[in-house]
Motif scaffolding. Structure first.
Motif, PDB file in Angstrom:
ATOM      1  N   LYS A 269      23.537   9.405 -14.233  1.00  0.00           N
ATOM      2  CA  LYS A 269      22.281  10.072 -13.871  1.00  0.00           C
ATOM      3  C   LYS A 269      21.612  10.775 -15.046  1.00  0.00           C
ATOM      4  N   TYR A 270      22.400  11.431 -15.871  1.00  0.00           N
ATOM      5  CA  TYR A 270      21.829  12.243 -16.940  1.00  0.00           C
ATOM      6  C   TYR A 270      22.322  11.826 -18.329  1.00  0.00           C
ATOM      7  N   GLY A 271      23.080  10.725 -18.379  1.00  0.00           N
ATOM      8  CA  GLY A 271      23.693  10.319 -19.634  1.00  0.00           C
ATOM      9  C   GLY A 271      22.870   9.338 -20.432  1.00  0.00           C
ATOM     10  N   ASP A 272      23.484   8.793 -21.462  1.00  0.00           N
ATOM     11  CA  ASP A 272      22.875   7.779 -22.320  1.00  0.00           C
ATOM     12  C   ASP A 272      23.235   6.418 -21.716  1.00  0.00           C
ATOM     13  N   PHE A 273      22.254   5.766 -21.101  1.00  0.00           N
ATOM     14  CA  PHE A 273      22.542   4.566 -20.312  1.00  0.00           C
ATOM     15  C   PHE A 273      23.024   3.390 -21.163  1.00  0.00           C
ATOM     16  N   SER A 274      22.472   3.228 -22.363  1.00  0.00           N
ATOM     17  CA  SER A 274      22.924   2.124 -23.221  1.00  0.00           C
ATOM     18  C   SER A 274      24.353   2.386 -23.687  1.00  0.00           C
ATOM     19  N   LEU A 275      24.672   3.637 -23.980  1.00  0.00           N
ATOM     20  CA  LEU A 275      26.043   3.986 -24.355  1.00  0.00           C
ATOM     21  C   LEU A 275      27.000   3.675 -23.213  1.00  0.00           C
ATOM     22  N   ASN A 276      26.638   4.088 -22.008  1.00  0.00           N
ATOM     23  CA  ASN A 276      27.508   3.852 -20.854  1.00  0.00           C
ATOM     24  C   ASN A 276      27.798   2.368 -20.673  1.00  0.00           C
ATOM     25  N   LYS A 277      26.777   1.559 -20.885  1.00  0.00           N
ATOM     26  CA  LYS A 277      26.935   0.105 -20.754  1.00  0.00           C
ATOM     27  C   LYS A 277      27.903  -0.423 -21.801  1.00  0.00           C
ATOM     28  N   ASP A 278      27.762   0.082 -23.040  1.00  0.00           N
ATOM     29  CA  ASP A 278      28.664  -0.340 -24.112  1.00  0.00           C
ATOM     30  C   ASP A 278      30.102   0.092 -23.843  1.00  0.00           C
ATOM     31  N   LEU A 279      30.278   1.319 -23.355  1.00  0.00           N
ATOM     32  CA  LEU A 279      31.621   1.833 -23.090  1.00  0.00           C
ATOM     33  C   LEU A 279      32.333   1.049 -21.994  1.00  0.00           C
ATOM     34  N   ALA A 280      31.553   0.481 -21.073  1.00  0.00           N
ATOM     35  CA  ALA A 280      32.141  -0.221 -19.934  1.00  0.00           C
ATOM     36  C   ALA A 280      32.493  -1.677 -20.235  1.00  0.00           C
ATOM     37  N   ARG A 281      32.106  -2.173 -21.443  1.00  0.00           N
ATOM     38  CA  ARG A 281      32.440  -3.557 -21.790  1.00  0.00           C
ATOM     39  C   ARG A 281      33.962  -3.722 -21.910  1.00  0.00           C
ATOM     40  N   PRO A 282      34.506  -4.855 -21.460  1.00  0.00           N
ATOM     41  CA  PRO A 282      35.967  -5.067 -21.509  1.00  0.00           C
ATOM     42  C   PRO A 282      36.561  -4.920 -22.900  1.00  0.00           C
ATOM     43  N   SER A 283      35.797  -5.309 -23.922  1.00  0.00           N
ATOM     44  CA  SER A 283      36.336  -5.279 -25.286  1.00  0.00           C
ATOM     45  C   SER A 283      36.024  -3.972 -26.020  1.00  0.00           C
ATOM     46  N   ALA A 284      35.381  -3.034 -25.339  1.00  0.00           N
ATOM     47  CA  ALA A 284      34.926  -1.801 -26.006  1.00  0.00           C
ATOM     48  C   ALA A 284      36.088  -0.927 -26.448  1.00  0.00           C
ATOM     49  N   LYS A 285      35.911  -0.311 -27.626  1.00  0.00           N
ATOM     50  CA  LYS A 285      36.830   0.712 -28.122  1.00  0.00           C
ATOM     51  C   LYS A 285      35.996   1.763 -28.849  1.00  0.00           C
ATOM     52  N   PRO A 286      35.918   2.966 -28.327  1.00  0.00           N
ATOM     53  CA  PRO A 286      36.579   3.459 -27.112  1.00  0.00           C
ATOM     54  C   PRO A 286      35.935   2.880 -25.853  1.00  0.00           C
ATOM     55  N   SER A 287      36.708   2.838 -24.785  1.00  0.00           N
ATOM     56  CA  SER A 287      36.208   2.281 -23.522  1.00  0.00           C
ATOM     57  C   SER A 287      36.318   3.327 -22.417  1.00  0.00           C
ATOM     58  N   LEU A 288      35.344   3.280 -21.509  1.00  0.00           N
ATOM     59  CA  LEU A 288      35.318   4.243 -20.406  1.00  0.00           C
ATOM     60  C   LEU A 288      34.483   3.656 -19.274  1.00  0.00           C
ATOM     61  N   LYS A 289      35.042   3.636 -18.071  1.00  0.00           N
ATOM     62  CA  LYS A 289      34.322   3.069 -16.928  1.00  0.00           C
ATOM     63  C   LYS A 289      34.045   4.110 -15.852  1.00  0.00           C
ATOM     64  N   ARG A 290      34.033   5.367 -16.240  1.00  0.00           N
ATOM     65  CA  ARG A 290      33.762   6.460 -15.314  1.00  0.00           C
ATOM     66  C   ARG A 290      33.072   7.586 -16.081  1.00  0.00           C
ATOM     67  N   MET A 291      32.639   8.596 -15.381  1.00  0.00           N
ATOM     68  CA  MET A 291      32.087   9.762 -16.059  1.00  0.00           C
ATOM     69  C   MET A 291      33.235  10.667 -16.516  1.00  0.00           C
ATOM     70  N   PHE A 292      33.165  11.131 -17.747  1.00  0.00           N
ATOM     71  CA  PHE A 292      34.228  11.999 -18.262  1.00  0.00           C
ATOM     72  C   PHE A 292      33.926  13.450 -17.899  1.00  0.00           C
ATOM     73  N   LEU A 293      34.177  13.777 -16.644  1.00  0.00           N
ATOM     74  CA  LEU A 293      34.071  15.157 -16.158  1.00  0.00           C
ATOM     75  C   LEU A 293      35.203  15.373 -15.169  1.00  0.00           C
TER      76      LEU A 293
END
Length: 332
Positions: A269-293
């Motif tokens: 909702k309030y984050g960087d949407f392109s970053l979130n998309k990159d973090l959720a990629r299977p090959s991403a490092k660092p990777s994250l598929k949730r909100m870090f809160l």
């Protein structure tokens, strides 16, 4: 029938009048809220209609919707026949579920809520933690949320098992006597001149966006809001912080972090949407598929004993991995 927990939907929705004696679990509750709980699945409009008409009586007398029940009151609930009687209420469809328990006694239960699970049904969500727990504990006479966490937020969540505990804990919240701490990772630069501590006091206003979503923004005439961010660790483009809530507004940490240039990683909702998309990629490092809160710690006064109580939820595995990946980047 003197136990609220034994009043079933079918009994209330039958063609017979129900007489319910108020026990300690319902004492102090408003009659309208009491009826909404007893008459599960019945629309609010119908509840208020039978209150206005005088069909609901307490100790044989008429009352209004603001009347607060007293232990021993005898409540007359009239026959309620609506189109929804053959439909199961939302909560009955919720799969029974238990969650990791951090603390439990006769007065309260504290769980470690997973990310992605709503605390209650509504707004397009069929059910949440409270409905699942009630169905997992059908004999519990009283079980209510003390506070809320966003669906995407994990961590410490309190539920009261007695009305007296709920009232006491709400009083502690109103008087700011509860110490609530969260872990968050923001994307951006933690400014050097902030030192190890950044205080944000920015008023927040709730509104409904064009897509129908509930949002919050900083606005001059909004509600006073105060968050203290304590730096744990920083990298070139991320900062891991402990957020200390001084007020408890909707989406407070998320909006305050975005306002200082550190939107929370994974915040849809309030984050960087392109970053979130990159973090959720299977090959991403660092990777994250949730909100870090993550609500990791809560300090309260026990509502019955008066003793201090500290409750902690460990950092979830995915969040731990994200931190480790950030640390490892520095050494690669």
């Amino acid at each position: 029938m003197n136990e609220l927990g034994k009043t079933s939907h079918k009994q209330v929705a039958s063609e017979q009048v129900s007489m319910i004696e108020v026990d300690e679990t319902a004492a102090g509750q408003r009659i309208d809220n009491f009826l909404l709980r007893v008459c599960k699945g019945v629309p609010k409009s119908h509840i208020y209609r039978i209150l206005r008409s005088g069909e609901v009586r307490v100790n044989k007398g008429r009352i209004d919707a603001a009347y607060r029940l007293v232990q021993g009151d005898l409540v007359r609930v009239p026959p309620i026949r609506t189109a929804q009687h053959d439909e199961a209420p939302v909560s009955s469809n919720a799969p029974a579920a238990e969650f990791p328990i951090l603390f439990e006694d006769d007065h309260l239960i504290v769980i470690d809520k997973p990310s992605g699970v709503a605390v209650h049904g509504g707004s397009g969500v069929a059910f949440g933690v409270i409905e699942q727990l009630r169905n997992a504990r059908p004999h519990a006479k009283f079980l209510e949320l003390v506070h809320r966490l966003d669906r995407e937020t994990s961590g410490v969540l309190m539920l009261a098992k007695k009305r007296a505990a709920l009232v006491n804990l709400h009083e502690q919240i109103r008087e700011n006597r509860i110490d609530k701490r969260y872990y968050a990772v923001g994307y951006g630069d933690w400014q050097s001149d902030w030192g190890r501590r950044r205080v944000v006091k920015a008023p927040l206003h709730k509104y409904v966006a064009g897509d129908g979503e509930r949002r919050v923004r900083i606005q001059e005439n909004g509600l006073p809001s105060h968050t203290v961010f304590n730096l744990i660790e920083r990298w070139d483009d991320y900062a891991w912080v402990e957020a200390e809530l001084k007020t408890g507004r909707t989406h407070q940490i998320r909006v305050h972090m975005a306002s200082i240039g550190l939107p929370i990683a994974g915040d849809a909702k309030y984050g960087d949407f392109s970053l979130n998309k990159d973090l959720a990629r299977p090959s991403a490092k660092p990777s994250l598929k949730r909100m870090f809160l993550h609500a990791y710690r809560l300090k309260i006064t026990h509502p019955a004993t008066g003793e201090p109580l500290q409750l902690e939820a460990p950092l979830p595995v995915e969040c731990k991995r994200f931190i480790e990946q950030l640390k490892n980047r520095e050494t690669e």
